[in-house]
Design a protein around this motif. Sequence first.
Motif, PDB file in Angstrom:
ATOM      1  N   GLN A 309       0.838  -1.210   0.000  1.00  0.00           N
ATOM      2  CA  GLN A 309       0.000   0.000   0.000  1.00  0.00           C
ATOM      3  C   GLN A 309       0.882   1.273   0.000  1.00  0.00           C
ATOM      4  O   GLN A 309       0.590   2.242  -0.709  1.00  0.00           O
ATOM      5  N   GLN A 310       1.994   1.278   0.777  1.00  0.00           N
ATOM      6  CA  GLN A 310       2.884   2.443   0.828  1.00  0.00           C
ATOM      7  C   GLN A 310       3.547   2.677  -0.522  1.00  0.00           C
ATOM      8  O   GLN A 310       3.733   3.818  -0.936  1.00  0.00           O
ATOM      9  N   ASP A 312       2.325   2.009  -3.557  1.00  0.00           N
ATOM     10  CA  ASP A 312       1.360   2.637  -4.472  1.00  0.00           C
ATOM     11  C   ASP A 312       1.235   4.128  -4.176  1.00  0.00           C
ATOM     12  O   ASP A 312       1.214   4.959  -5.107  1.00  0.00           O
ATOM     13  N   ALA A 313       1.179   4.497  -2.890  1.00  0.00           N
ATOM     14  CA  ALA A 313       1.060   5.926  -2.527  1.00  0.00           C
ATOM     15  C   ALA A 313       2.321   6.687  -2.911  1.00  0.00           C
ATOM     16  O   ALA A 313       2.249   7.841  -3.367  1.00  0.00           O
ATOM     17  N   ALA A 314       3.496   6.098  -2.776  1.00  0.00           N
ATOM     18  CA  ALA A 314       4.746   6.767  -3.103  1.00  0.00           C
ATOM     19  C   ALA A 314       4.861   7.041  -4.586  1.00  0.00           C
ATOM     20  O   ALA A 314       5.340   8.109  -5.013  1.00  0.00           O
ATOM     21  N   ALA A 316       2.385   7.554  -6.686  1.00  0.00           N
ATOM     22  CA  ALA A 316       1.477   8.669  -7.002  1.00  0.00           C
ATOM     23  C   ALA A 316       2.110   9.998  -6.577  1.00  0.00           C
ATOM     24  O   ALA A 316       1.989  11.020  -7.262  1.00  0.00           O
ATOM     25  N   ASN A 317       2.815  10.035  -5.471  1.00  0.00           N
ATOM     26  CA  ASN A 317       3.444  11.265  -4.948  1.00  0.00           C
ATOM     27  C   ASN A 317       4.577  11.733  -5.852  1.00  0.00           C
ATOM     28  O   ASN A 317       4.790  12.927  -6.024  1.00  0.00           O
ATOM     29  N   THR A 599      10.356   5.687  -3.125  1.00  0.00           N
ATOM     30  CA  THR A 599       9.652   4.705  -3.966  1.00  0.00           C
ATOM     31  C   THR A 599      10.560   3.526  -4.317  1.00  0.00           C
ATOM     32  O   THR A 599      10.172   2.350  -4.220  1.00  0.00           O
TER      33      THR A 599
END
Length: 874
Positions: A309-310, A312-314, A316-317, A599
Amino acid sequence: MKLESIAIQEFKQFTGRLVIDDLQPGLNLFTGPNEAGKSTIAEAVRAVFLERYKASHLKDLLPWGKASGQPSVEVTFDMDGTACRLSKQFVTRQRCELKIGQTVFGEDEAEDKLAALLGFSRAARGPLKAENAGVPGLLWVQQGGTQEVRDSTGHAAQYLRDALSQLSGGHESAGEDALIAAVQRELRQLLTARTQKSTGPLAEAEQALTALIEERDELEQQRQQFDENIVRLATQQEAFDDAQRKRPWELHEQKAVQAQQRAAAAAELERSLQGLAQSLQLKDAELALSLQQEQAATELEAAVTRERQQLDAARANVSTVQNEHAQAQASVAQFEQASADANRAHELANAAVTAGDLRSQIALHRTESERLEASITAAGKANEAVLEATRAAAALEIDGAQLKRLQSLDAELTVLRARTEAAMTRIEYRLNGAITVGDAKVSGEGVLRLDEEKLIGLGEIGELRVIPGVSDLSARLSELASLEAQHAQLLQTLGVASLGEAEARHEQWKALVAQQKSQAKILEVHAPQGIDALRAALASADARLQSANGRLAALPDVSAAPPLDEARRNADIARDAREAARKALEQAAEKRSTATATTESLAAQLQRKEAQLADEAFCRNRALWQTKIVEQRVQVEALKKQLEGRERELEAVRLDDPAAEAKRYRASAELARNEQHERQLRIAQLRSQLETVGASGLGERLAAVNASVEQATRRKEELSLRASALSLLDEVLVDERDAAVAQLRAPLTERLGHYLKRIFPQSTIALGDDLSPATLDRYGRADTLDALSFGTREQLGILTRLAYADLLKASGRPTLLMLDDAAVHTDATRRDAIKRALIDAATRHQILVFTCHPELWDDLGVRQRAIEDLKVAA
């Protein structure tokens, strides 16, 4: 008594004879610096009246530096209208003579007569002591002793009492004083004067009684102790016999053995319990390891899910941060262009300011160059003038010493020529014909000066031979010729024809020197460091002017330059905006780098953990330790139950602490044995003490001491009763005597008040039994003399002596007051009051005042007699 004259010869510092006459009946003031001889005069008066003329101790009266001198003093005085003369010679050829009217007394008789007249007693031998000085010791104050009045009053007390008796009409009975003295002597044999403590027989009786009482109390205590020891012996013997029958220490020893056996069993049980605890601890560790491994595998699975999950968020950031970085780059380019435009405008504004400064500098350099050119021109003229004056002065300069020598020779020549002409034979002639003088013919009128023998031919008449009458004329002519030769030589050396020409040249030279100095000052004003320094400064100023013109020409066109403050403010704003954009770009780049690195790190970490979970060996080991966990939990529970059972069993054994019980019983047995032994020792000791006391006759000794105590008590009571009676009698007699003395002191109290009010108004002074001042009462407060300041005691010393003198004068006693450097520690206000008191007393007494401060006593209205003047007159 009035002193009329004092003659002192070879006495201490007076090596010659000093006579002081014309003494006034009132105040006499003698002045002089320290060591002028004031105190020596006062000592001479005391010596002639008071000292024994044959005394061997008076060698210190010898004149200084003259061991063979003969100190002597002679005084003339008036005693109630009778002329008296007293003379004494000390140390060598001692003599004493007193003449009263026509009656002459010599030697010891004269001294006895003096003691009776003046009121003092002769010393049996040695120097005069203070207690013998009497009235003179009170009224003749030595230097530094003004404040010491109590002792001198006490030594003169009897003479003062006699005077008071005459004035008051009362009397002070010598019998009463003798009775009081006798009572007090008896009382002092029993009680001390100040503290009324026992002394003499009474103190001895009290001490004896106290010693007997202490001895009796000690014997009583010994008897009481004897009785108590008998009872204690019986008690101790009974306890000892009872213990021997029961033997309690043996029972304690048996209980100690039993307790020790129980302690050994408990120790064995404790060792088995420790073994079970160690086995349980090992199984617990093995179970914990298996659980820890299973927990790590579970946490690894949870971490894999969380990190997916982390990641995927990284990702996008990263996209968002890259967009922000592109915007920041565009903003930085825009603000850098704006900052460059603002900086160019700021540089143009600075160039405009620099151009203004350069124009101001050019004007200053041009002005400085013009000033330096003018100074160089003026300095050149002044320098030429200095050189010209120096050359002219050098041409006219005359040696000053030779000029003075020329002036001196010229003066000597003038005087010598006049003297020579005066010494020559002078012949004035007026002839109708001609005569011959030597080989020359003379006619007409004129004057001949002949400096040597000449033959004058008178024609047919005959001839005259003229011989000058001055014997040293030839010497004078020779001296004149020598001086004229020196004068001519000096004129030639100086290069002048006469003294006038030399002096004129010298004056011209001084004028040129003054002109040279004046021009040198002008040169120094224009060129303080020299003309070359001015030229160097001019070259420097021209160089700076040329440099400033070059820098101004190199500047750009500044006609369109904005104001400097505005340009600086715009440049600062643009710079701040550029820096802010750069910081925003740096932050965006940092965020982009951080997001990209995060990432990549998350992706690599997730990959490693997924590979670990999928590993076949890891899966196989996990199944193995899950099976071990179940088996190990069963083993741990079984060991815990076995350990709990053993712990309950050990706790039951430990309830009575068998080891402590064994120790307690052994200690109790030892204490019982020791106590029995000590009891046996005490019994032996008590028997020994009782046998010793019983053989000492304690009862007979106690009876004898009781009898002595009764006898000593009666003796002490008798002496105490006698002391009380004597004390009461002393109080009654003293009260009666004091009442009589108070009446007797009234005249003295009145005179003291007369003088006291001049300095201490609204105050009284209380007198002691010896008629000396005791306390000063002011404003309701009584101060003893010792509590007063030095200056106040000094002032009271002067005033009380004046009062004593009035008292003695009124009773017919002769009085003479001498004050040597009195009132030294007195302020101006109180000194004025003392002066008024002295002037008042001087109407009744003769007073000699000696002081080293004449300026403080110049308002007494009497002539000051300086000691130095008296010495000169002698």
